[in-house]
Structure formats: structure tokens, C-alpha cells
Design a protein around this motif. Structure first.
Motif, PDB file in Angstrom:
ATOM      1  N   PRO A   1      -4.475   5.080   4.633  1.00 59.42           N
ATOM      2  CA  PRO A   1      -4.785   6.004   5.730  1.00 59.42           C
ATOM      3  C   PRO A   1      -3.687   7.021   6.026  1.00 59.42           C
ATOM      4  O   PRO A   1      -3.978   8.206   6.257  1.00 59.42           O
ATOM      5  N   GLU A   2      -2.429   6.576   6.045  1.00 58.04           N
ATOM      6  CA  GLU A   2      -1.345   7.499   6.370  1.00 58.04           C
ATOM      7  C   GLU A   2      -1.225   8.598   5.325  1.00 58.04           C
ATOM      8  O   GLU A   2      -1.094   9.788   5.651  1.00 58.04           O
ATOM      9  N   ASP A   3      -1.279   8.219   4.076  1.00 55.44           N
ATOM     10  CA  ASP A   3      -1.220   9.173   2.968  1.00 55.44           C
ATOM     11  C   ASP A   3      -2.383  10.168   3.043  1.00 55.44           C
ATOM     12  O   ASP A   3      -2.203  11.375   2.875  1.00 55.44           O
ATOM     13  N   PHE A   4      -3.566   9.645   3.301  1.00 57.37           N
ATOM     14  CA  PHE A   4      -4.760  10.494   3.339  1.00 57.37           C
ATOM     15  C   PHE A   4      -4.709  11.450   4.529  1.00 57.37           C
ATOM     16  O   PHE A   4      -5.110  12.613   4.418  1.00 57.37           O
ATOM     17  N   ALA A   5      -4.208  10.980   5.657  1.00 53.80           N
ATOM     18  CA  ALA A   5      -4.077  11.851   6.824  1.00 53.80           C
ATOM     19  C   ALA A   5      -3.115  12.999   6.536  1.00 53.80           C
ATOM     20  O   ALA A   5      -3.362  14.153   6.924  1.00 53.80           O
ATOM     21  N   ILE A   6      -2.010  12.694   5.848  1.00 56.19           N
ATOM     22  CA  ILE A   6      -1.048  13.744   5.503  1.00 56.19           C
ATOM     23  C   ILE A   6      -1.665  14.733   4.521  1.00 56.19           C
ATOM     24  O   ILE A   6      -1.603  15.951   4.704  1.00 56.19           O
TER      25      ILE A   6
ATOM     26  N   LEU B   1     -15.086   9.851  10.462  1.00 56.23           N
ATOM     27  CA  LEU B   1     -14.589   8.724   9.665  1.00 56.23           C
ATOM     28  C   LEU B   1     -14.122   9.286   8.333  1.00 56.23           C
ATOM     29  O   LEU B   1     -14.907   9.885   7.598  1.00 56.23           O
ATOM     30  N   MET B   2     -12.835   9.106   8.001  1.00 59.78           N
ATOM     31  CA  MET B   2     -12.262   9.661   6.775  1.00 59.78           C
ATOM     32  C   MET B   2     -11.932   8.528   5.805  1.00 59.78           C
ATOM     33  O   MET B   2     -11.145   7.629   6.107  1.00 59.78           O
ATOM     34  N   LEU B   3     -12.522   8.572   4.605  1.00 59.83           N
ATOM     35  CA  LEU B   3     -12.402   7.508   3.607  1.00 59.83           C
ATOM     36  C   LEU B   3     -11.512   7.961   2.453  1.00 59.83           C
ATOM     37  O   LEU B   3     -11.864   8.874   1.700  1.00 59.83           O
ATOM     38  N   HIS B   4     -10.375   7.306   2.330  1.00 57.87           N
ATOM     39  CA  HIS B   4      -9.399   7.677   1.311  1.00 57.87           C
ATOM     40  C   HIS B   4      -9.912   7.378  -0.097  1.00 57.87           C
ATOM     41  O   HIS B   4     -10.856   6.613  -0.296  1.00 57.87           O
ATOM     42  N   GLY B   5      -9.239   7.958  -1.081  1.00 61.24           N
ATOM     43  CA  GLY B   5      -9.559   7.691  -2.478  1.00 61.24           C
ATOM     44  C   GLY B   5      -8.783   6.494  -2.995  1.00 61.24           C
ATOM     45  O   GLY B   5      -8.002   5.858  -2.281  1.00 61.24           O
TER      46      GLY B   5
ATOM     47  N   ASP C   1      -2.209  19.248   1.937  1.00 60.67           N
ATOM     48  CA  ASP C   1      -0.760  19.240   2.065  1.00 60.67           C
ATOM     49  C   ASP C   1      -0.166  18.532   0.854  1.00 60.67           C
ATOM     50  O   ASP C   1      -0.536  17.386   0.551  1.00 60.67           O
ATOM     51  N   ALA C   2       0.776  19.201   0.164  1.00 64.27           N
ATOM     52  CA  ALA C   2       1.378  18.625  -1.030  1.00 64.27           C
ATOM     53  C   ALA C   2       2.183  17.370  -0.731  1.00 64.27           C
ATOM     54  O   ALA C   2       2.565  16.647  -1.649  1.00 64.27           O
ATOM     55  N   GLY C   3       2.422  17.070   0.551  1.00 61.40           N
ATOM     56  CA  GLY C   3       3.114  15.843   0.910  1.00 61.40           C
ATOM     57  C   GLY C   3       2.275  14.603   0.734  1.00 61.40           C
ATOM     58  O   GLY C   3       2.797  13.489   0.761  1.00 61.40           O
ATOM     59  N   GLY C   4       0.966  14.752   0.544  1.00 63.31           N
ATOM     60  CA  GLY C   4       0.075  13.623   0.317  1.00 63.31           C
ATOM     61  C   GLY C   4      -0.358  13.562  -1.135  1.00 63.31           C
ATOM     62  O   GLY C   4      -0.313  14.562  -1.855  1.00 63.31           O
ATOM     63  N   SER C   5      -0.765  12.391  -1.598  1.00 62.87           N
ATOM     64  CA  SER C   5      -1.212  12.257  -2.979  1.00 62.87           C
ATOM     65  C   SER C   5      -2.610  12.844  -3.147  1.00 62.87           C
ATOM     66  O   SER C   5      -3.374  12.956  -2.191  1.00 62.87           O
ATOM     67  N   HIS C   6      -2.922  13.227  -4.384  1.00 62.14           N
ATOM     68  CA  HIS C   6      -4.250  13.784  -4.724  1.00 62.14           C
ATOM     69  C   HIS C   6      -4.627  14.919  -3.778  1.00 62.14           C
ATOM     70  O   HIS C   6      -5.740  14.977  -3.259  1.00 62.14           O
TER      71      HIS C   6
ATOM     72  N   HIS D   1       0.823  -1.205   0.000  1.00 68.48           N
ATOM     73  CA  HIS D   1       0.000   0.000   0.000  1.00 68.48           C
ATOM     74  C   HIS D   1       0.857   1.255   0.000  1.00 68.48           C
ATOM     75  O   HIS D   1       0.458   2.287   0.507  1.00 68.48           O
ATOM     76  N   GLY D   2       2.043   1.168  -0.595  1.00 69.42           N
ATOM     77  CA  GLY D   2       2.925   2.324  -0.573  1.00 69.42           C
ATOM     78  C   GLY D   2       3.670   2.361   0.747  1.00 69.42           C
ATOM     79  O   GLY D   2       3.416   1.598   1.659  1.00 69.42           O
ATOM     80  N   ASN D   3       4.617   3.283   0.863  1.00 68.64           N
ATOM     81  CA  ASN D   3       5.379   3.353   2.094  1.00 68.64           C
ATOM     82  C   ASN D   3       5.380   4.754   2.668  1.00 68.64           C
ATOM     83  O   ASN D   3       6.386   5.242   3.174  1.00 68.64           O
ATOM     84  N   ALA D   4       4.233   5.436   2.568  1.00 70.01           N
ATOM     85  CA  ALA D   4       4.109   6.744   3.182  1.00 70.01           C
ATOM     86  C   ALA D   4       4.268   6.618   4.685  1.00 70.01           C
ATOM     87  O   ALA D   4       3.721   5.724   5.321  1.00 70.01           O
ATOM     88  N   LYS D   5       5.048   7.520   5.253  1.00 69.05           N
ATOM     89  CA  LYS D   5       5.263   7.494   6.686  1.00 69.05           C
ATOM     90  C   LYS D   5       4.035   8.033   7.403  1.00 69.05           C
ATOM     91  O   LYS D   5       3.275   8.828   6.873  1.00 69.05           O
ATOM     92  N   ALA D   6       3.849   7.601   8.641  1.00 70.46           N
ATOM     93  CA  ALA D   6       2.741   8.109   9.438  1.00 70.46           C
ATOM     94  C   ALA D   6       2.961   9.582   9.734  1.00 70.46           C
ATOM     95  O   ALA D   6       4.105  10.039   9.847  1.00 70.46           O
ATOM     96  N   PRO D   7       1.895  10.365   9.839  1.00 73.92           N
ATOM     97  CA  PRO D   7       2.041  11.789  10.133  1.00 73.92           C
ATOM     98  C   PRO D   7       2.762  12.020  11.465  1.00 73.92           C
ATOM     99  O   PRO D   7       2.679  11.204  12.379  1.00 73.92           O
ATOM    100  N   THR D   8       3.461  13.132  11.555  1.00 77.29           N
ATOM    101  CA  THR D   8       4.116  13.515  12.805  1.00 77.29           C
ATOM    102  C   THR D   8       3.067  13.840  13.857  1.00 77.29           C
ATOM    103  O   THR D   8       2.079  14.526  13.572  1.00 77.29           O
ATOM    104  N   LEU D   9       3.272  13.359  15.081  1.00 83.65           N
ATOM    105  CA  LEU D   9       2.290  13.535  16.146  1.00 83.65           C
ATOM    106  C   LEU D   9       2.807  14.495  17.214  1.00 83.65           C
ATOM    107  O   LEU D   9       3.997  14.469  17.550  1.00 83.65           O
ATOM    108  N   PRO D  10       1.937  15.307  17.781  1.00 79.59           N
ATOM    109  CA  PRO D  10       2.336  16.101  18.942  1.00 79.59           C
ATOM    110  C   PRO D  10       2.487  15.195  20.158  1.00 79.59           C
ATOM    111  O   PRO D  10       1.893  14.115  20.204  1.00 79.59           O
TER     112      PRO D  10
END
Length: 383
Positions: free
Chosen positions: A153-158, A144-148, A359-364, A99-108
Motif C-alpha cells: 500500500p505505501e509503495d502504491f500510494a507513492i 479502493l486502490m489495489l496494488h500490483g 511518481d518515480a519514487g514508487g515502483s512500476h 513487504h519491502g520497507n517503503a516509507k509511508a507517504p508524507t502527509l499534510p
């Protein structure tokens, strides 16, 4: 059903897989009219798949100054100097995870982005759950956030920056993940009748994820929402129609009305702007819709149909024009009626098939224009 018809439908599937929607549509129309197709089956066809892919390519996002992260994983398309939405390859390149290797978003500090799994009678799905760092004085809202298609999920969150806004507004956000086993392009199966109704298929699985979260966390059951992009937006529309008692509101970005297709052929047709039987927002949840005028993957007429604006009536609607982040928009607000919920529709000039203000760091994701995530949460949380 003749062998030639089945062969033509298979050829159409292959053309979709190769992102040749024009020839796929022409082939389907030729078969339905009884005419012979005017082109040959493509050589060396790719493997067949379960349904149409809505996001095979990124579209220009216009001018901008943001640059993609220097940590972009191997195998991603390089972005030009001017910010543009990027797309992950439909199938993994050598060395990439499934499913790609996008890193998880940075967390506070203190926040959590847990990897969880739902198991239910209709099936199982993995999902991510974001919990803000600061404590809550009571039950939190849940989104609930549904990716394209082609996303995870990680990519969509970014790309949507929804976690940062959830931190700001103290809400829970869940990101279900569509596995390749359910759809080879990672699309939610919005166009199949088995996944368009309450208590069945993917709608039931997604409702089950909500129930899992509500049992394990203090969730305000009067403020549960669903949003999504493209195929995810179309599935959010399905949830709003099938579970209006569970979802108080839904957000549909670059998506389609619930019930607007029931086959690959009809999905292709409605994506291109053809007539559709979609039920729009009738007797469903409150709905906010975003659609770009330059979307060449899902025709903007679908957003207007979903909002009940396609016929030009829009009785009682208020229209406002403005600009944000470098793009002009027309915002149409329709109050609730006797048999329709409140609707808000954003027509964003020059936006392609991408999440507005992301955020341009995520796809679409298009960093230019109105902030769809912030406006979606504002709509969800308003009294």
C-alpha cells in the motif's frame, strides 16, 4: 492426470518464477499438444508459488528528467539518469521487511494514513486508509486502490500520488494489502475461479473492507469506486462485474478482463495476448481503462477486450487523439448501452507496464505521460 503432465506444470511454474514466460508458455503448449518439451527443467529451481507474477521486472519508461528519491531504501534497483519505473525484488533481500520497507507517504497537517485490518468470514486483510485534512460537508466518496504484484500500500500510494489528489478532491482512499501467505509475489489472485465471483474469496474480502470503512466513516454509498494496476487492475475488473451495486465505477490500468483466465496456463496465455473468454464490461460497473502500447508483460489487447474494442466494432464510440506529459494517446469513449456500462479507454503510446504519469519514487510507475490517477478520479466523480 499423468506424472509427466504434473511435472511439466511444476516446471512451468518455476520458469514463471524466474521470469522466463517464453519457455513457460512453450512448455505448456507442448504438453497440451502431446509433444515433448524442447528444453530441460531448469536446475536449482526456485520454490513453487500459487500463481503467475505479472510484474517481475520494470520496463523502460522513455526519456524524462525526474530522479528517484535519494532516500530510496536499501535493496531497490538503482534508476538511471532518465526516469524509468523501478521494481522491488520479488523476495526480500537481507535486512528488508517482508513487504519491502517503503516509507509511508508524507502527509499534510491534519490528514491521516491509518493502518487498519478487516476480519471477515472469507478472510482477513490489512489495509491503509487515507483521510484528507480538511473537513467534509457531507459523506465523502471512497476509492479502493489495489496494488500490483510485488507492491504494498505505501509503495502504491507513492507511485500513483493518489493521496495528494484525494486531498485536493476531498475523497477517502483505501489501499488493501495482499499478504505473502495469499500469494508469494503479492499478486491479487484474479486468475483463480475461487476469487472471481461475488461472495467468495478476495472479492468478498475487498467488499468487506468497503463495508468496514462505510460503517466507521461518512461515505457516499453512491460514489464508491475501485482502481488497480496489473493484477490489481484485473481484480478491480472482477469487483466491477461481481459488485456493480457496490462499486459505481472501476479503473483498470494495465490489467485484464474479469474471467479471462482460470489456471496458471490460461493466465500466461492471456497475458501474452491469447484468446480469452473474459466477459469484459458486460452488465458491470462503469469502467475506465489505461494500457500502454509498449507493455510487454500484459498485452495491450487485454485493455481493448476489457473496453469492448477488440473486435473493431465500438459502435457509438468517440475517439480523440492528444498528447500529455510527453506521450501521445488515443482516448476512446463509449456511452452506456442497453447491456453495457459507459467505457473510456486510453491507449498510451510508448508506455510500458507501469502507472502512467505517476511518481518515480514508487515502483512500476512512469512519470511521463497522461496522469492516470487524475483522469481516473475525474471519470469516477463525473455525474
Amino acid at each position: 492426470m499423468t506424472r509427466s503432465f504434473l511435472a511439466s506444470m511444476e516446471a512451468a511454474r518455476r520458469l514463471v518464477l524466474q521470469n522466463d514466460l517464453t519457455q513457460a508458455t512453450a512448455l505448456i503448449q507442448a504438453q497440451l499438444s502431446g509433444a515433448a518439451p524442447s528444453f530441460d527443467t531448469p536446475p536449482n529451481p526456485a520454490p513453487a508459488f500459487a500463481g503467475p507474477t505479472l510484474e517481475l521486472h520494470a520496463e523502460p519508461a522513455g526519456s524524462g528528467s525526474q530522479k528517484p528519491s535519494s532516500a530510496a531504501p536499501s535493496g531497490w534497483h538503482a534508476a538511471p539518469k532518465q526516469a524509468a519505473p523501478r521494481t522491488r525484488p520479488r523476495f526480500p533481500l537481507p535486512g528488508m521487511k517482508a513487504h519491502g520497507n517503503a516509507k509511508a507517504p508524507t502527509l499534510p497537517p491534519g490528514a491521516r494514513f491509518e493502518a487498519l485490518r478487516h476480519e471477515g468470514r472469507q478472510g482477513a486483510r490489512a489495509y491503509r486508509l487515507y483521510t484528507p485534512s480538511r473537513p467534509s460537508e457531507g459523506p465523502r466518496p471512497l476509492v479502493l486502490m489495489l496494488h500490483g504484484c510485488t507492491q504494498n500500500p505505501e509503495d502504491f500510494a507513492i507511485g500513483t500520488r493518489m493521496n495528494a489528489l484525494a486531498e485536493e478532491m476531498n475523497v477517502l482512499v483505501a489501499y488493501p494489502e495482499q499478504p505473502r501467505a495469499a500469494n508469494s509475489s503479492l499478486c491479487w489472485n484474479w486468475f483463480e475461479p475461487a476469487h472471481q465471483r461475488r461472495g467468495a474469496g478476495e472479492p468478498a474480502i475487498l467488499a468487506g473492507i468497503v463495508e468496514d470503512i462505510a460503517r466507521a466513516n461518512p461515505v457516499d454509498r453512491t460514489r464508491i469506486f475501485a482502481g488497480g494496476l496489473s493484477a490489481g487492475g484485473a481484480m478491480a475488473a472482477v469487483l466491477g462485474a461481481a459488485y456493480p451495486d457496490l462499486f459505481a465505477a472501476v479503473g483498470v490500468h494495465s490489467g485484464l478482463p474479469q474471467g479471462s483466465a482460470d489456471t496458471v496456463a490460461s493466465a500466461l496465455a492471456v497475458m501474452r495476448g491469447g484468446k480469452a473468454p473474459g466477459r469484459g464490461t458486460a452488465r458491470g460497473a462503469r469502467t475506465i481503462v489505461f494500457h500502454g502500447t509498449a507493455d510487454r508483460t500484459v498485452n495491450p489487447i487485454n485493455g481493448e477486450r476489457l473496453a469492448g474494442l477488440a473486435d473493431g466494432s465500438a459502435r457509438g464510440a468517440e475517439t480523440r487523439e492528444g498528447a500529455s506529459g510527453g506521450r501521445a494517446f488515443t482516448r476512446t469513449i463509449r456511452p452506456a448501452g442497453a447491456d453495457t456500462p459507459a467505457i473510456e479507454h486510453w491507449r498510451i503510446e510508448g508506455l510500458g507496464h507501469a502507472w502512467s504519469g505517476g511518481d518515480a519514487g514508487g515502483s512500476h510507475s512512469d512519470p511521463i505521460g497522461p496522469d492516470a490517477s487524475r483522469e481516473m478520479l475525474r471519470f469516477f466523480l463525473q455525474p
